[in-house]
Motif scaffolding. Structure first.
Motif, PDB file in Angstrom:
ATOM      1  N   TRP A   2       0.531  -1.414   0.094  1.00 51.25           N
ATOM      2  CA  TRP A   2       0.106   0.194   0.020  1.00 51.25           C
ATOM      3  C   TRP A   2       1.143   1.443  -0.046  1.00 51.25           C
ATOM      4  N   ALA A   3       1.000   1.552  -1.335  1.00 54.15           N
ATOM      5  CA  ALA A   3       1.896   2.539  -1.338  1.00 54.15           C
ATOM      6  C   ALA A   3       1.115   4.532  -1.316  1.00 54.15           C
ATOM      7  N   SER A   4       2.203   4.930  -1.275  1.00 54.63           N
ATOM      8  CA  SER A   4       2.053   6.475  -1.085  1.00 54.63           C
ATOM      9  C   SER A   4       2.260   6.985  -2.251  1.00 54.63           C
ATOM     10  N   ALA A   5       1.822   8.003  -3.101  1.00 54.59           N
ATOM     11  CA  ALA A   5       2.572   8.655  -3.837  1.00 54.59           C
ATOM     12  C   ALA A   5       1.449   9.932  -4.643  1.00 54.59           C
ATOM     13  N   PRO A   6       1.564  10.544  -2.923  1.00 53.45           N
ATOM     14  CA  PRO A   6       1.655  12.061  -2.958  1.00 53.45           C
ATOM     15  C   PRO A   6       1.950  13.594  -4.187  1.00 53.45           C
ATOM     16  N   GLY A   7       1.056  13.979  -4.531  1.00 59.33           N
ATOM     17  CA  GLY A   7       0.966  14.674  -5.827  1.00 59.33           C
ATOM     18  C   GLY A   7       1.036  13.545  -7.114  1.00 59.33           C
TER      19      GLY A   7
END
Lengths: 485, 485
Positions: free
Chosen positions: B423-428
């Protein structure tokens, strides 16, 4: 079978070996570890728990000293559960309610669902239950081969994966072919959805098409689980009489005039349970009625193939040009009920909604099995088996009717033109008592009350002849005679 | 494959051979008989129809003369469909709407069910979808053998027959054993029901226990088909936030204080989709909350086995002494999703109601398959496969995380302690656009919006690592880089 121990060691300030011992003793007390079960070796358990082996040895020695386990040179440690001092190992909270909870800790809904469960079949019973086919001749080896070919073939990975809720394309195609060539239903593959038996088909179609408060006409004699499927979608059922020509269309039209109905659920080919065929005139009127009022016809054609006098009558779906008929079929009677392969034929827009509900209800079918069954259809295996069964069932029908006429002349036993059961009338006899006494005498059959909408006592019997051979049928009738109330 | 023709000869006063010819031509026009299909021999068809063979010969000659069929010495009669004079064979009512109806002849409900269907998988795509296990190493041969043994063994007739909707006793026993020894749930067999995957389990439990208007708390990030199952039983869902310790119990208690809730649906072991594990403190609080308020806890434990840091955390059900937890498990991740084997563990009174609904929804399970799968469990085959998969998935998790860190440093990629996805976050980054462009680039993954209760755009990605080997994972990340919006 050796399983990893599942220990929760807790975080108390007791020595580690004691916590391990308590955890194991707790498991024994709760029944998770049963008497005679071998424990893991101290080396293995130590590795699993990430502790020093001596810690586990100490825990085992403690348990042994207290009588929970025994340790033998050849067998290692195993559970004995004869503790000397259970209290020494009681949980920190003094809990004594170990084990799985017996009762729910919340309120159950007051409106429990009332459905008939499978009748228990005492060993040695002869089964005259209407829908049970002969399974001794089922093409089991061919199915096992086709299953293995599907599972070990090139496409196996996809068959084991998540898949389309419409069913496997190979089976949908084979069924479309069958429907077109044998039943006169020229449905494209997009109209065919594979489901887990016609019961699921009806459940899904009901959920997709009915809404709370919809009125649905049903035959006054019928199959209770089918009625429940309609009701679980919120339908209110309107029973319509059935006579020797099938569903009474005058009564249906009169009911509609009182309050518009949304759908009709019917078994036109071999009415369940009476096995009568809907007359040609009524078929035409039913389709015309449905087309005129835009009423859905749920046509359940559960045993099309088994027709003994002349050729089977084509389904309503074969004559439907207006798109009002949703058609349900099954391989339960021609292959085996346990495999749960059925299908729904419906205009593609309806099929789309049906599979949306299917996605939620059981995700998808079993593609390996669907692939294997498609192979049996393509190879003609199902068709050959069905032809053999048709000849077999015709003889069994005759044998049952003859035995009934000979031994139980007080019954009226019309020979059914099709289907797998005789619908006999037993005037003046308490059929419910007869059925009960039959169980004790080793013969299982059904009384009319079971299939009546109003559940009232009914002087009819439904006597299936498909699952017993001719001498078994004679013996079954003998047992019925002995069980007469 | 040869099928009987399904002819409706009608009752007009035309000569019989003409009526047969019209019926066949109509079948050809409707597409039931396709070009190239061989017709039955005149002898066979005459027998089937109960007419003189010469009548059929005359019908075939008429059809041949009009160009519908051709007759060759070696092949016999077959369909060509190049009629010279279609009008000569038009139906008596001049009908031209032959074939299967394209559209339903009744109104469809306005509230069509909205569920995500299976994502199409273009050939050659690499699958980073969270729930898909590695199927290349599935014990297919062992399963095929066990299936054949079940199907051809002494008890096969019963396996193919109607059976208990609780599931086959052999599989229920094997599962009870597994639950007791590996998961700490000391459930008796009476508490274990075999269903077709955890999705069906949740659907049936919802139908059995929820009623319209009931409030059910769900995790704000979650699996939409599960939410739909709750909603189809009439529940109103109350989303509760999830953080790095799992379900927010403060928020749950606050929601309850506003309006009592009937049930909580949760994935405590590896929260779907974030894979976080519910903290020990919150587990205790959740159970205590449920016991105090008599609230049902639906615990969905879909991938218990795949835990990489330390040992798996035991389910809530293992600590439940109050009977509030209904526990759902599945073999979809440890054996194969396509087989649809799941189970529900619930106090026996609840199990009884669950199977009452099951009787209506799909009658029963597939006892042959259940028997075969029980054999694989008894033989340790599933367990061995799972152990291999655990080691495999740990390496794949590391390979995916490493590739993501190297090639996509703008992402935040915490290595999950368990589960089958990152569960990765990809800000922007517009993750929905990325997923779409990924399909074109040959890599399939999910954006956070898909698992958010409010469906809003979300900067997370769910990237499954179980179904691809290490070099495939590196290639998949390369494709993700190329697909970056």
């Amino acid at each position: 079978m050796t399983w990893q121990l599942a220990l929760q060691l807790g975080t108390s300030d007791q020595p580690l070996f004691e916590r391990i011992a308590i955890a194991i003793a707790t498991d024994i007390e709760r029944g998770r570890l049963r008497v005679g079960t071998r424990l893991a070796s101290s080396r293995t358990l130590a590795q699993q728990l990430g502790v020093n082996r001596n810690t586990v040895v100490a825990a085992y020695e403690e348990l042994c000293a207290q009588g929970w386990i025994a340790i033998e040179a050849t067998r290692g440690a195993f559970v004995t559960n004869t503790p000397i001092a259970k209290s020494a190992l009681a949980g920190a909270d003094g809990s004594s309610t170990l084990g799985y909870p017996e009762h729910p800790g919340f309120e159950l809904p007051a409106d429990a669902l009332d459905v008939e469960t499978l009748t228990g079949r005492p060993p040695g019973s002869l089964v005259l239950l209407g829908g049970v086919p002969e399974l001794r001749g089922a093409p089991r080896l061919a199915l096992a081969r086709a299953y293995r070919a599907a599972l070990c073939g090139a496409g196996a990975r996809r068959l084991l994966d998540y898949a389309s809720p419409h069913g496997h394309i190979k089976l949908r195609t084979a069924l479309a072919h069958l429907l077109s060539h044998v039943r006169g239903v020229a449905a494209p593959v997009a109209a065919v959805t594979v489901v887990r038996g016609s019961q699921q088909g009806l459940y899904l179609a009901s959920r997709a098409l009915l809404r709370p408060g919809d009125l649905v006409a049903v035959e006054q004699l019928g199959f209770r689980p089918a009625w429940r499927a309609l009701e679980l979608a919120g339908a209110t059922l309107v029973p319509i009489p059935v006579d020797r020509d099938g569903l009474d269309i005058d009564a249906l039209e009169a009911a509609y005039a009182t309050r518009p109905i949304r759908a009709v659920y019917t078994t036109p080919h071999h009415q369940y349970p009476s096995t009568v065929t809907l007359s040609t005139e009524r078929r035409t009127r039913l389709l015309s009625f449905a087309r005129r009022h835009r009423v859905i016809v749920f046509e359940d054609d559960y045993d099309f193939e088994y027709h003994y006098e002349g050729r089977p009558v084509l389904p309503l779906a074969a004559a439907d040009r207006a798109g009002v008929v949703i058609y349900f079929g099954t391989l339960s009677k021609t292959l085996a009920p346990g495999l749960r392969i059925g299908y729904v034929v419906a205009p593609p827009a309806v099929a789309q909604q049906l599979v949306a509900y299917r996605r939620v209800v059981d995700t998808q079918g079993d593609a390996v099995l669907e692939h294997a069954v498609a192979t049996l259809l393509e190879d003609g295996e199902v068709q050959r088996h069905t032809r053999r069964a048709l000849a077999l069932y015709r003889r069994r029908r005759d044998a049952l009717c003859e035995a009934l006429q000979r031994r139980l002349p007080q019954l009226d036993v019309p020979a059914p033109r099709g289907g797998m059961a005789v619908w006999a009338s037993a005037p003046g006899i308490d059929t419910d008592a007869w059925v009960k006494r039959g169980v004790a005498a080793g013969v299982l059959f059904q009384a009319g009350s079971r299939v009546r909408f109003d559940r009232q006592p009914d002087p009819h019997l439904r006597l299936g002849f498909a699952a017993c051979n001719e001498s078994e049928l004679v013996e079954a009738v003998d047992r019925m005679v002995r069980a007469l109330p």
